[in-house]
Design an enzyme around this catalytic site. Structure first.
Site, PDB file in Angstrom:
ATOM      1  N   ARG A  14     -13.799  37.159   7.897  1.00 39.94           N
ATOM      2  CA  ARG A  14     -15.051  36.396   8.071  1.00 39.94           C
ATOM      3  C   ARG A  14     -15.330  36.143   9.550  1.00 39.94           C
ATOM      4  O   ARG A  14     -14.478  36.370  10.398  1.00 39.94           O
ATOM      5  CB  ARG A  14     -14.898  35.011   7.416  1.00 39.94           C
ATOM      6  N   TYR A 171      -6.196  20.058  16.182  1.00 45.17           N
ATOM      7  CA  TYR A 171      -6.784  21.374  16.488  1.00 45.17           C
ATOM      8  C   TYR A 171      -6.708  21.653  17.987  1.00 45.17           C
ATOM      9  O   TYR A 171      -6.327  22.744  18.415  1.00 45.17           O
ATOM     10  CB  TYR A 171      -8.229  21.361  15.977  1.00 45.17           C
TER      11      TYR A 171
HETATM   12  P1  NAD Z   1     -13.718  31.196   9.644  1.00 50.75           P
HETATM   13  O1  NAD Z   1     -13.336  29.933   8.952  1.00 50.75           O
HETATM   14  O2  NAD Z   1     -15.037  31.825   9.360  1.00 50.75           O
HETATM   15  O3  NAD Z   1     -12.560  32.298   9.399  1.00 50.75           O
HETATM   16  C1  NAD Z   1     -11.212  31.956   9.484  1.00 50.75           C
HETATM   17  C2  NAD Z   1     -10.376  33.163   9.143  1.00 50.75           C
HETATM   18  O4  NAD Z   1      -8.992  32.782   9.228  1.00 50.75           O
HETATM   19  C3  NAD Z   1     -10.604  33.699   7.741  1.00 50.75           C
HETATM   20  O5  NAD Z   1     -10.635  35.116   7.783  1.00 50.75           O
HETATM   21  C4  NAD Z   1      -9.364  33.237   6.967  1.00 50.75           C
HETATM   22  O6  NAD Z   1      -8.987  34.151   5.940  1.00 50.75           O
HETATM   23  C5  NAD Z   1      -8.315  33.228   8.072  1.00 50.75           C
HETATM   24  N1  NAD Z   1      -7.195  32.331   7.781  1.00 50.75           N
HETATM   25  C6  NAD Z   1      -7.215  30.979   7.653  1.00 50.75           C
HETATM   26  N2  NAD Z   1      -5.968  30.531   7.356  1.00 50.75           N
HETATM   27  C7  NAD Z   1      -5.152  31.624   7.309  1.00 50.75           C
HETATM   28  C8  NAD Z   1      -3.773  31.830   7.055  1.00 50.75           C
HETATM   29  N3  NAD Z   1      -2.930  30.811   6.798  1.00 50.75           N
HETATM   30  N4  NAD Z   1      -3.286  33.107   7.071  1.00 50.75           N
HETATM   31  C9  NAD Z   1      -4.094  34.155   7.317  1.00 50.75           C
HETATM   32  N5  NAD Z   1      -5.422  34.016   7.594  1.00 50.75           N
HETATM   33  C10 NAD Z   1      -5.932  32.775   7.586  1.00 50.75           C
HETATM   34  O7  NAD Z   1     -13.509  30.892  11.205  1.00 50.75           O
HETATM   35  P2  NAD Z   1     -14.315  31.331  12.515  1.00 50.75           P
HETATM   36  O8  NAD Z   1     -15.313  30.286  12.822  1.00 50.75           O
HETATM   37  O9  NAD Z   1     -14.694  32.754  12.455  1.00 50.75           O
HETATM   38  O10 NAD Z   1     -13.136  31.128  13.581  1.00 50.75           O
HETATM   39  C11 NAD Z   1     -12.255  32.166  13.961  1.00 50.75           C
HETATM   40  C12 NAD Z   1     -11.337  31.643  15.058  1.00 50.75           C
HETATM   41  O11 NAD Z   1     -12.135  31.168  16.142  1.00 50.75           O
HETATM   42  C13 NAD Z   1     -10.484  30.468  14.615  1.00 50.75           C
HETATM   43  O12 NAD Z   1      -9.220  30.575  15.207  1.00 50.75           O
HETATM   44  C14 NAD Z   1     -11.225  29.275  15.168  1.00 50.75           C
HETATM   45  O13 NAD Z   1     -10.354  28.187  15.384  1.00 50.75           O
HETATM   46  C15 NAD Z   1     -11.767  29.844  16.447  1.00 50.75           C
HETATM   47  N6  NAD Z   1     -12.946  29.128  16.968  1.00 50.75           N
HETATM   48  C16 NAD Z   1     -14.069  28.999  16.222  1.00 50.75           C
HETATM   49  C17 NAD Z   1     -15.165  28.309  16.754  1.00 50.75           C
HETATM   50  C18 NAD Z   1     -16.434  28.120  15.985  1.00 50.75           C
HETATM   51  O14 NAD Z   1     -17.315  27.415  16.477  1.00 50.75           O
HETATM   52  N7  NAD Z   1     -16.594  28.726  14.825  1.00 50.75           N
HETATM   53  C19 NAD Z   1     -15.086  27.769  18.042  1.00 50.75           C
HETATM   54  C20 NAD Z   1     -13.920  27.940  18.775  1.00 50.75           C
HETATM   55  C21 NAD Z   1     -12.847  28.629  18.240  1.00 50.75           C
END
Ligand code: NAD
Length: 263
Positions: A14, A171
């Site tokens: 995702r 976090y």
């Molecule tokens: P999302 O929630 O859309 O996707 C998270 C993904 O992590 C999914 O594919 C899920 O299957 C996987 N995942 C979760 N727990 C897991 C586990 N135990 N084992 C294997 N896979 C696991 O998240 P996103 O918004 O696309 O974020 C992706 C990364 O970017 C994350 O590390 C998040 O912390 C970081 N991030 C996101 C944002 C934001 O604004 N969305 C900002 C800064 C950093």
């Protein structure tokens, strides 16, 4: 061994992980993803990756079509915080594609609460998925990368790992830890052709932030000089740059992708 380069992306089903998978597929890489449990989302990434791979212009690709009969895509259901899962997942990628050129540690969760309300089990789980997962995967891919004498590792941190955020102590601590992991990995990798960097996104429009109340997301957007959240593709472009051979001289760095929010 496949001549085609391979990227392994945790959390590739995702959001930012999926956009990163598509970016690498467009450049001709085999794509392997690790996802937690949402099979429908992982299958959708697979369909999109195959489509992107079909459309890829062979002249621009780093490998050409998959000559070994594989689809160029593999999805592995695994918990990145579990050592056995990670070991088996990396073994499957190596069996399927014979090499791992790039690792993107993108799997992440947040369990937000004020410090005084943060439960110890939520702190532990946040650390386990965001930081322990990245450590386990980096350790596991390091050996094949050392043998290849080349590799790229990109850890997805966050601006809150650099600056902190009220309501996100667990976090922020995990994401700050990723920056230390990145620097040590970079120092250990230099003599073996392995470059490691972190990307620190700000507010990105994904399922993770989609769960936040509109009031909160409006307030976040108002703090961004560019006036909006990033698309996952905008973050993926930076991940691709740092994680591909386009990058030959940047290591141990944290690249912020936040529309100018933290200057
Ligand atoms: P999302 O929630 O859309 O996707 C998270 C993904 O992590 C999914 O594919 C899920 O299957 C996987 N995942 C979760 N727990 C897991 C586990 N135990 N084992 C294997 N896979 C696991 O998240 P996103 O918004 O696309 O974020 C992706 C990364 O970017 C994350 O590390 C998040 O912390 C970081 N991030 C996101 C944002 C934001 O604004 N969305 C900002 C800064 C950093």
């Amino acid at each position: 061994m496949s001549e085609r380069k391979t990227v392994l992306i945790s959390g590739g089903s995702r959001g930012i992980g999926r956009a990163t998978a598509l970016r690498f597929a467009k450049a001709g890489y085999n794509v392997a993803i690790i996802y937690a449990g949402n099979e429908t989302a992982a299958e959708k990434t697979g369909k999109l990756v195959r489509k992107a791979a079909e459309q890829e212009n062979a002249a621009d690709s780093v490998g050409g079509p998959a000559e070994d009969g594989t689809s160029g895509f593999l999805a592995v259901k695994a918990d990145v915080s579990a050592e056995t899962d990670v070991h088996e997942a990396v073994a499957r990628v190596m069996e399927t594609f014979g090499r791992i050129d790039t690792l993107v540690n993108c799997a992440g969760i947040s369990r937000d609460a004020l410090l005084i309300a943060t439960k110890a089990e939520d702190f532990d789980r946040t650390y386990e998925v965001n930081l322990r997962g990245a450590y386990l995967l980096s350790k596991e891919v390091f050996r094949p990368m050392m043998k290849q004498r080349s590799g790229r590792i990109v850890n997805i941190s966050s601006i809150v790992g650099l600056h902190g955020n009220a309501g996100q102590a667990a976090y922020a601590a995990a994401k700050a830890g990723l920056i230390g992991l990145t620097k040590s990995t970079a120092l250990e990798g230099v003599k073996r052709g392995i470059l490691a960097n972190a990307v620190a996104p700000g507010y990105v429009l994904t399922d993770m932030t989609g769960a936040l109340p509109e009031k909160v997301t409006d307030a976040m957007a108002a703090r961004i000089p560019l006036g909006r959240g990033a698309s996952p593709e905008e973050v993926a472009e930076t991940v691709y740059f740092l994680g591909s051979e386009t990058n030959t001289y940047i290591t141990g760095q944290t690249m912020t992708v936040d529309g100018g929010m933290c200057m």
